[in-house]
Design a protein around this motif. Sequence first.
Motif, PDB file in Angstrom:
ATOM      1  N   TYR A   1       0.839  -1.208   0.000  1.00  0.00           N
ATOM      2  CA  TYR A   1       0.000   0.000   0.000  1.00  0.00           C
ATOM      3  C   TYR A   1       0.877   1.261   0.000  1.00  0.00           C
ATOM      4  O   TYR A   1       0.649   2.176  -0.788  1.00  0.00           O
ATOM      5  CB  TYR A   1      -0.933  -0.002   1.208  1.00  0.00           C
ATOM      6  CG  TYR A   1      -1.650   1.297   1.393  1.00  0.00           C
ATOM      7  CD1 TYR A   1      -2.654   1.688   0.520  1.00  0.00           C
ATOM      8  CD2 TYR A   1      -1.305   2.157   2.420  1.00  0.00           C
ATOM      9  CE1 TYR A   1      -3.308   2.897   0.671  1.00  0.00           C
ATOM     10  CE2 TYR A   1      -1.949   3.365   2.583  1.00  0.00           C
ATOM     11  CZ  TYR A   1      -2.947   3.736   1.712  1.00  0.00           C
ATOM     12  OH  TYR A   1      -3.571   4.940   1.866  1.00  0.00           O
TER      13      TYR A   1
ATOM     14  N   GLY B   1       2.360   1.992  -3.239  1.00  0.00           N
ATOM     15  CA  GLY B   1       1.402   2.288  -4.295  1.00  0.00           C
ATOM     16  C   GLY B   1       1.043   1.106  -5.164  1.00  0.00           C
ATOM     17  O   GLY B   1       0.471   1.270  -6.236  1.00  0.00           O
TER      18      GLY B   1
ATOM     19  N   SER C   1      -4.395  -0.514  -3.842  1.00  0.00           N
ATOM     20  CA  SER C   1      -5.208   0.673  -3.557  1.00  0.00           C
ATOM     21  C   SER C   1      -5.642   0.710  -2.092  1.00  0.00           C
ATOM     22  O   SER C   1      -5.566  -0.295  -1.377  1.00  0.00           O
ATOM     23  CB  SER C   1      -6.448   0.664  -4.447  1.00  0.00           C
ATOM     24  OG  SER C   1      -7.295  -0.409  -4.071  1.00  0.00           O
TER      25      SER C   1
END
Length: 71
Positions: A45, A48, A51
């Motif tokens: 996370y 990136g 989501s």
Amino acid sequence: MNLALFDFDGTISHDDTFTPFIKSVLSPKRRCWGSVWLAPAILAYHLGWISASTMRQKLVKFHNTKDVVGR
């Protein structure tokens, strides 16, 4: 009586409400174990790769799992 409010459209608060909710419903022991258990997802996370929605799903699934140590 317990009451949980969710502000999905941002009319009550413009801040994140999911994180404080999770912190209020999980014990410190469970949160600590969750940070270890979910470390790969947390890293993904922050990089990136997944989501916020996917991360939330993983947190809810972890919260609902009865066979994970630390419950």
